[in-house]
Scaffold this motif. Structure first.
Motif, short mmCIF file in Angstrom:
data_model
loop_
_atom_site.label_atom_id
_atom_site.label_comp_id
_atom_site.label_asym_id
_atom_site.label_seq_id
_atom_site.Cartn_x
_atom_site.Cartn_y
_atom_site.Cartn_z
N GLN A 34 0.81 -1.28 -0.05
CA GLN A 34 0.04 -0.02 0.01
C GLN A 34 0.87 1.30 -0.15
OE1 GLN A 34 -2.57 0.14 3.38
NE2 GLN A 34 -3.67 1.87 2.50
N THR A 35 2.08 1.30 1.00
CA THR A 35 3.00 2.65 0.95
C THR A 35 3.55 2.71 -0.38
OG1 THR A 35 3.29 2.06 3.21
CG2 THR A 35 5.06 3.21 2.05
N ALA A 36 3.85 1.74 -1.08
CA ALA A 36 4.64 1.38 -2.27
C ALA A 36 3.88 2.10 -3.29
CB ALA A 36 5.13 0.21 -2.56
N SER A 37 2.53 1.79 -3.24
CA SER A 37 1.47 2.35 -4.36
C SER A 37 1.14 3.73 -4.18
CB SER A 37 0.32 1.60 -4.35
OG SER A 37 -0.20 1.89 -3.12
N GLU A 38 1.51 4.47 -3.08
CA GLU A 38 1.02 5.93 -2.94
C GLU A 38 1.92 6.81 -4.12
OE1 GLU A 38 1.96 7.04 1.07
OE2 GLU A 38 0.91 5.69 1.84
#
Length: 294
Positions: A34-38
């Motif tokens: 999720q963090t990587a997709s920000e």
């Protein structure tokens, strides 16, 4: 024997079909994904998450607010004053009842010039004009308010208000201003398209958008000199005069990441503005971009 085998099969099936219990490892992996997709953007030459940029920019201007005018004079050798005077000449407000929104205008540099310009126009005598000075940083607005007190100028027929607001989410009604200015501010936002869309929304039909921003030098030889000065001199100058290195390192990096003149012109057109044009100042060190809501 058959009963034992059936029981064993049932146990195996029960184990395979039982509800899955998420492991901590799985939760950690999901959070990482999720963090990587920000979405990411730039903060100078640094890549940051979009939701971090506004905080970082806010901190920069919080740190430099008290020395902002001093550093502008030092870095540009006072030329920024000429750029801003030309900027107001291009706006050339005439007639009465003008409503100006000066965005990212915390210290009042553009707004005060605007009011002085109106005072010198005979046709504006007895008419009511309004200027909203808005900035996302309250520290910058506080500097502007103090400057206004020191100027000890009469407001004459002008009304002024100060609004702390995000240029990407303005708290103003549709079609409420006849002019929108932003000087050396749009370079620092996270989403340029949202700022331009909001500018278009709050302008009245026939209203004018005007931006003054650092841009890209067009002459290769002058560009080399300008780059040497920017990277070798401005951050040390910030350290000596304002006790701040990193905000001025960010300044010179953010200029290089900002769209060039033609790219910015296209963004303004995409927001809906018509008759979009630009004018280079000092070989393109900065540029004035103009457009109309028609």
């Amino acid at each position: 024997m058959l009963s034992s085998t059936s029981s064993h099969i049932r146990n195996v099936l029960s184990f395979l079909l039982r509800p899955a219990i998420p492991s901590r490892l799985g939760q950690t992996t999901n959070r990482s994904l999720q963090t990587a997709s920000e979405p990411e953007t730039h903060f100078g030459f640094e890549t940051v998450k979009e939701n971090e940029k506004s905080q970082k920019v806010h901190k920069v201007f919080e740190e430099v607010a008290s020395s902002y005018d001093l550093m502008n004079d030092a870095m540009s050798f006072g030329i920024h004053r000429i750029w801003k005077d030309i900027f107001l000449e291009r706006l050339a407000p005439i007639g009465g009842g003008i409503r100006l929104l000066d965005m990212a205008g915390g210290t009042g540099d553009i707004a005060f010039r605007y009011l002085k310009y109106l005072d010198n126009l005979p046709q504006n005598e007895g008419t009511q004009n309004h200027v909203t000075i808005s900035d996302i940083n309250q520290d910058m607005l506080n500097v502007g308010k103090e400057r206004f007190k020191l100027l000890n100028r009469k407001q004459n027929n002008h009304s002024i208000d100060w609004v702390c607001a995000d240029a990407e989410k303005l708290p103003f009604e549709n079609n409420s201003y006849s002019a929108y200015t932003i000087a050396f501010g749009i370079r620092n936002v996270t989403h340029i398209d949202k700022v331009l869309s909001e500018a278009y929304r709050v302008l009245q039909p026939g209203g004018r958008f005007l931006s003054l921003e650092f841009s890209h030098v067009t002459n290769d030889y002058i560009k080399w000199i300008y780059d040497q000065y920017s990277f070798q001199m401005i951050p040390p100058m910030g350290q000596i005069l304002a006790n701040q290195w990193h905000p001025y390192k960010y300044l010179v990096e953010s200029i290089r990441k900002f769209p060039n003149q033609e790219e910015f012109k296209k963004l303004i057109q995409q927001a809906g503005f018509k008759c979009v044009e630009y004018e280079n100042l000092t070989f393109g060190v900065c540029a004035i971009h103009s457009g109309f809501k028609l």
